[in-house]
Design a protein around this motif. Structure first.
Motif, short mmCIF file in Angstrom:
data_model
loop_
_atom_site.label_atom_id
_atom_site.label_comp_id
_atom_site.label_asym_id
_atom_site.label_seq_id
_atom_site.Cartn_x
_atom_site.Cartn_y
_atom_site.Cartn_z
N ALA A 476 79.50 90.63 -2.30
CA ALA A 476 78.53 91.09 -3.29
C ALA A 476 79.20 91.16 -4.66
O ALA A 476 80.43 91.29 -4.75
N PRO A 477 78.45 91.07 -5.74
CA PRO A 477 79.07 91.13 -7.06
C PRO A 477 79.63 92.51 -7.36
O PRO A 477 79.05 93.52 -6.97
N LEU A 478 80.77 92.52 -8.03
CA LEU A 478 81.27 93.77 -8.57
C LEU A 478 80.38 94.19 -9.74
O LEU A 478 79.66 93.35 -10.30
N PRO A 479 80.42 95.47 -10.14
CA PRO A 479 79.51 95.90 -11.21
C PRO A 479 79.58 95.04 -12.46
O PRO A 479 78.55 94.72 -13.06
N HIS A 480 80.77 94.60 -12.86
CA HIS A 480 80.87 93.81 -14.08
C HIS A 480 80.44 92.35 -13.86
O HIS A 480 80.29 91.59 -14.82
N GLU A 481 80.23 91.94 -12.60
CA GLU A 481 79.81 90.57 -12.29
C GLU A 481 78.29 90.43 -12.15
O GLU A 481 77.78 89.32 -12.09
N GLU A 482 77.59 91.54 -12.08
CA GLU A 482 76.14 91.48 -11.82
C GLU A 482 75.42 90.74 -12.95
O GLU A 482 75.74 90.90 -14.12
N VAL A 483 74.45 89.93 -12.54
CA VAL A 483 73.60 89.20 -13.49
C VAL A 483 72.17 89.72 -13.29
O VAL A 483 71.46 89.29 -12.41
N PRO A 484 71.74 90.67 -14.12
CA PRO A 484 70.46 91.35 -13.88
C PRO A 484 69.24 90.54 -14.35
O PRO A 484 68.12 90.88 -13.95
N ARG A 485 69.45 89.52 -15.18
CA ARG A 485 68.31 88.79 -15.73
C ARG A 485 68.52 87.29 -15.59
O ARG A 485 69.63 86.78 -15.79
N THR A 486 67.45 86.59 -15.26
CA THR A 486 67.45 85.14 -15.22
C THR A 486 66.38 84.65 -16.19
O THR A 486 65.44 85.38 -16.52
N PHE A 487 66.52 83.41 -16.61
CA PHE A 487 65.68 82.91 -17.70
C PHE A 487 65.02 81.60 -17.31
O PHE A 487 65.58 80.77 -16.60
N CYS A 488 63.81 81.41 -17.83
CA CYS A 488 63.09 80.17 -17.64
C CYS A 488 63.79 79.06 -18.43
O CYS A 488 64.33 79.30 -19.50
N GLY A 489 63.76 77.84 -17.89
CA GLY A 489 64.51 76.76 -18.52
C GLY A 489 63.80 76.08 -19.67
O GLY A 489 64.37 75.21 -20.33
N THR A 490 62.54 76.48 -19.96
CA THR A 490 61.82 75.81 -21.04
C THR A 490 62.16 76.45 -22.38
O THR A 490 62.65 77.57 -22.42
#
Length: 490
Positions: A476-490
């Motif tokens: 699992a990601p460590l706290p500093h590795e977490e990616v909380p947001r993903t983005f649309c590619g357009t």
């Protein structure tokens, strides 16, 4: 001999269903990923494509017999109807029939503007292309119906979003690209003739068993409902969050399509949202089943004139079908979850056992994938209890649940080795975790280094096995590795 034996059935439909398209090409195409096994399964010339694929899959060269069209569709986006969308940055290269007799679309995504681009550039950045390639192929390996990725090409050209980014094109393979929104486009224009042509094409392509039946269009709705219920249940079983379940992103084939701001759960949360554009949580993890039903109701509306000439009778039949989705989904989800817990014969108490585990995971900040994989190890050996407990903030409560699980499994006649194998094949060790995807994207974008992309793709090719060389992808990601947001590619 042509590189592709195209047989483009969609272009034989009325011309208002699509528009001609021409790919923009690339200045310095570099094919950094090629799915040779998929190419072989499609009956393509693998060795020729390994040599010439960069030009073909970047849109720099158009192969003989290509369709070169963009498909038109509409869609509800976050609940708001947009009457015209369409392939704004995608182009159907053509259709091929595999040696097994199955028909597939081959589509370029990110190949440049089309008639439906709505002032966009029609391009794709390298990051979203890598994400689609990684996640779509991972979904296939996980046993989830999905579009596939045949190739990924860096173009050598910049695309402009907030900043300049390296451009790329992904070649997508699907049993078709017909969406709920495709039907909506023509229904909104009261073009019943086009809706019927599209429905007949969809039946012939995806549900040929309906041909010649008394009520084929009601049967089409019912068949799509069954496939979508089964698909979303599988999503829920692996902690997948699609991110943009708009009606234009729901394929009537029952395949997962459009991997934009998608992600997999790390810590379990029923309300988890990754997508940066889903500000109100419409497409949160736990909302996906209900959104699936909502989208299918929009398909039902589009098919009403075909279901029955009597509108009242058509509405009644469609409502019955849509209402039935809930029970179908529940049965599919319970099948998925019973398999994950290694349960045999169905018991009424199973739902309580499943829900109590999920509640405990949410309360105890447990990682979704690691918790279920740890339960599989418990099925192999009682000595693995400590590993299961360690995933929870309250180990004592976890042990109490584990005792209840053992009491329940004792009621089954399944051999322990059979149960363990079942759980191994339904609880993956490796998923495409957000932080690992971002790590691979950063290396490629910043340094032109695709080695992390290759390693992640290799790890995900066999997600149900524990392999020491890929141990880092199980963490699992460590706290500093977490990616909380993903983005649309357009």
């Amino acid at each position: 001999m042509p590189a592709f034996a195209f047989d483009n059935s969609y272009t034989r439909l009325p011309e208002r269903l699509f528009a001609p398209a021409r790919p923009a090409g690339a200045s310095e195409p570099f094919m950094f990923a090629f799915n040779s096994q998929l190419a072989e399964d499609l009956g393509l010339d693998v060795s020729w494509l390994e040599q010439n694929g960069a030009a073909i899959f970047s849109g720099s060269t158009s192969p003989e017999g290509a369709a070169n069209i963009a498909m038109v569709y509409a869609g509800h986006q976050f609940g708001q109807f947009n009457p015209q969308l369409g392939d704004g940055r995608a182009m159907l290269l053509g259709e091929v029939v595999s040696p097994q007799g199955r028909r597939y679309d081959i589509q370029l995504k990110g190949s440049g503007p089309t008639l439906f681009s709505r002032n966009g550039d029609g391009r794709a950045a390298l990051g979203p292309v890598m994400r689609e390639y990684i996640v779509s192929e991972a979904m296939h390996a996980l046993g989830v119906p999905t579009t596939r990725s045949l190739a990924a090409v860096a173009t050598g050209d910049a695309v402009y979003r907030e900043t300049a980014l390296p451009g790329a094109v992904v070649t997508r393979v699907a049993t078709s690209h017909i969406r709920v929104g495709t039907f909506q486009y023509f229904a909104a224009r009261q073009d019943v003739e086009a809706v019927k042509a599209l429905a007949d094409h969809a039946i012939a392509r995806h549900y040929p068993e309906l041909e010649g039946r008394e009520h084929p269009y009601l049967g089409l709705l019912q068949a799509v409902i069954r496939r979508q219920a089964a698909l979303i249940a599988k999503w829920m079983g692996i902690g997948f969050i699609h991110g943009v379940m708009n009606t234009d992103n729901m394929a009537i084939s029952g395949e997962t399509i459009d991997f934009g701001p998608c992600a997999f759960l790390d810590v379990y949360s029923a309300r988890k949202v990754f997508s940066s554009i889903d500000r109100n949580g419409r497409y949160a993890y736990a909302n996906q089943p209900a959104i699936g039903q909502w989208n299918l109701a929009r398909l039902a509306e589009a098919l009403l004139p075909l279901i029955n000439e009597d509108q009242e009778a058509a509405v009644a039949a469609a409502n019955t079908a849509i209402t039935g989705y809930g029970e179908i989904f529940q049965d599919e989800w319970m099948t998925v979850m019973r398999a994950k817990l290694g349960l045999g014969e169905a018991r009424e108490s199973d739902l309580t056992l499943i829900q109590s585990l999920l509640s405990m995971m949410e309360e105890g900040q447990a990682d979704f994938t690691r918790t279920f994989r740890a339960l599989y190890t418990v099925a192999q050996s009682d000595a693995a209890d400590a590993a299961f407990r360690s995933e929870f903030a309250d180990p004592q409560k976890a042990q109490s649940w584990l005792n209840d699980w053992r009491d329940r499994t004792a009621e089954d006649s399944i051999e322990p080795t059979v149960r363990a194998e079942q759980m191994r094949n339904t609880n993956p060790a490796i998923i495409p975790r957000n932080h690992r995807i971002e790590e691979a994207i950063r290396a490629a974008e910043d340094d032109g280094d695709f080695s992390l992309f290759g390693a992640l793709h290799a790890a995900l090719a066999d997600p149900y096995s524990d392999r020491p060389e890929f141990e880092r992808y199980q963490a699992a990601p460590l706290p500093h590795e977490e990616v909380p947001r993903t983005f649309c590619g357009t």
